[in-house]
Design an enzyme around this catalytic site. Structure first.
Site, mmCIF file in Angstrom:
data_model
loop_
_atom_site.group_PDB
_atom_site.id
_atom_site.type_symbol
_atom_site.label_atom_id
_atom_site.label_comp_id
_atom_site.label_asym_id
_atom_site.label_seq_id
_atom_site.Cartn_x
_atom_site.Cartn_y
_atom_site.Cartn_z
ATOM 1 N N ARG A 60 0.816 -1.213 0.000
ATOM 2 C CA ARG A 60 0.000 0.000 0.000
ATOM 3 C C ARG A 60 0.849 1.262 0.000
ATOM 4 O O ARG A 60 0.540 2.233 -0.709
ATOM 5 C CB ARG A 60 -0.958 -0.023 1.200
ATOM 6 C CG ARG A 60 -1.869 1.196 1.338
ATOM 7 C CD ARG A 60 -2.496 1.649 0.029
ATOM 8 N NE ARG A 60 -3.166 0.593 -0.713
ATOM 9 C CZ ARG A 60 -3.428 0.650 -2.008
ATOM 10 N NH1 ARG A 60 -3.066 1.713 -2.719
ATOM 11 N NH2 ARG A 60 -4.040 -0.347 -2.603
ATOM 12 N N LYS A 82 2.145 25.414 -4.381
ATOM 13 C CA LYS A 82 0.885 24.835 -3.904
ATOM 14 C C LYS A 82 1.032 23.314 -3.892
ATOM 15 O O LYS A 82 0.583 22.599 -4.793
ATOM 16 C CB LYS A 82 -0.284 25.275 -4.789
ATOM 17 C CG LYS A 82 -0.567 26.771 -4.682
ATOM 18 C CD LYS A 82 -1.698 27.188 -5.594
ATOM 19 C CE LYS A 82 -1.972 28.683 -5.470
ATOM 20 N NZ LYS A 82 -3.040 29.150 -6.392
ATOM 21 N N LYS A 115 4.417 39.549 -4.225
ATOM 22 C CA LYS A 115 3.007 39.292 -4.494
ATOM 23 C C LYS A 115 2.169 40.512 -4.091
ATOM 24 O O LYS A 115 2.670 41.502 -3.577
ATOM 25 C CB LYS A 115 2.572 38.050 -3.723
ATOM 26 C CG LYS A 115 3.378 36.801 -4.058
ATOM 27 C CD LYS A 115 2.938 36.167 -5.346
ATOM 28 C CE LYS A 115 1.649 35.409 -5.155
ATOM 29 N NZ LYS A 115 1.193 34.750 -6.403
ATOM 30 N N GLU A 146 4.434 40.585 -9.051
ATOM 31 C CA GLU A 146 3.089 40.311 -9.549
ATOM 32 C C GLU A 146 2.378 41.624 -9.842
ATOM 33 O O GLU A 146 2.357 42.532 -9.007
ATOM 34 C CB GLU A 146 2.322 39.517 -8.496
ATOM 35 C CG GLU A 146 0.864 39.272 -8.819
ATOM 36 C CD GLU A 146 0.157 38.550 -7.677
ATOM 37 O OE1 GLU A 146 0.508 37.380 -7.434
ATOM 38 O OE2 GLU A 146 -0.710 39.161 -7.032
ATOM 39 N N ASP A 168 -1.053 38.542 -13.234
ATOM 40 C CA ASP A 168 -1.959 37.764 -12.408
ATOM 41 C C ASP A 168 -3.418 37.970 -12.787
ATOM 42 O O ASP A 168 -3.920 39.105 -12.785
ATOM 43 C CB ASP A 168 -1.752 38.131 -10.935
ATOM 44 C CG ASP A 168 -2.573 37.251 -10.008
ATOM 45 O OD1 ASP A 168 -2.507 36.020 -10.158
ATOM 46 O OD2 ASP A 168 -3.274 37.795 -9.131
#
Length: 281
Positions: free
Chosen positions: A101, A136, A168, A197, A218
């Protein structure tokens, strides 16, 4: 298979097995399988996939039976059809069933990312745009998930926060504007390129004047991306990001941007169907 420097394969295998074994170990195999029993099996794909993590899967079997006989029938990065044999193995039955597994979970997850990534690569073929992954990722699995994205054909963006300066929207808000944020980043002399960004056309020239080395466009619709590409005119590389999916990526790539970053390829990729079945010798 070449994993990134710093990846502890043995540690990963030990931690994953410990999570599955608990305190009592594989009580089912111990209760039903004779200690001397052997297990010969074939691992195969039950759908068309791109492989990632085959040697990592093999490491689980080797950990529990160092004498296991393993033969890989494919390699990471290969696209294989449904029904393709990926690995043949023969070893101590208890060990093989205990490792099964953990090995399959890892291989199914990483191959799922590679397979999903390749769909995005196919969607932008011929445009010249480069597909990037993002940060992410599943906590604790970033190195492996970004490896899988590479096997699917993407390039890795930042592995960590110390890999590059990426300003950002929240950085911009705290600094009071794009030019101020870029100026501070350039003055810090990190030795790294400064990417910022922007989500409006009127932010582009201030960013470039302040010394930005690269722009992240963006959540811009395609007509605005086209306008941005024309305005920048090759002065710095352009990366499109935000809201990118398989339905929209081709149109985004055709605007002329250099890069497209897609969080979905690591964040939302479904696991693929890979099985391990007993084989008569």
């Amino acid at each position: 298979m070449t994993l990134p420097p710093g990846f502890d394969l043995d540690g990963f295998v030990q931690r994953t097995l410990a999570e599955d074994l608990g305190q009592g170990g594989d009580v089912t195999s111990a209760a039903t399988i004779a200690e001397e029993a052997r297990f010969t099996a074939v691992m195969d794909s039950r759908e068309e996939i791109v492989i990632a993590g085959l040697e990592i899967a093999a490491a689980f079997f080797r950990k529990l039976d160092p004498q296991v006989d393993l033969a890989a029938m494919a390699a990471d990065g290969d696209r294989v059809p449904a029904g393709a044999d990926l690995m043949r193995l023969s070893g101590a039955a208890r060990a093989m069933l205990t490792a099964e597994r953990s090995a399959l979970n890892t291989l199914q997850h990483l191959s799922g990312i590679a397979t999903f990534t390749r769909r995005y690569i196919d969607a932008i073929a011929g445009t010249g745009a480069v597909l990037l992954d993002t940060r992410k990722t599943t906590p604790g699995l970033r190195i492996l998930e970004k490896y899988a994205a590479r096997m699917g054909g993407a390039q890795n963006h930042r592995m960590r926060l110390d890999d590059g300066v990426l300003i950002k929207d929240n950085h911009v808000a705290v600094c009071g504007g794009v030019a101020e944020a870029v100026g501070r980043a350039k003055a810090a002399n990190t030795g790294l390129q400064v990417q910022v960004e922007v989500d409006r056309i009127d932010q582009i020239e201030p960013a470039l004047a302040a010394g930005a080395d690269r722009l992240l466009l963006d959540n811009m619709p395609v007509p605005v991306l086209c306008e941005a590409v024309a305005l920048v005119a090759g002065r710095v590389p352009l990366e499109a990001s935000g809201g990118v999916n398989l339905d929209t990526i081709r149109g985004i790539a055709e605007t002329g941007v250099d890069f497209i970053s897609v969080g979905r390829i690591t964040q939302s990729a479904p696991a693929v169907d890979i099985g391990l079945d007993y084989a008569l010798t």
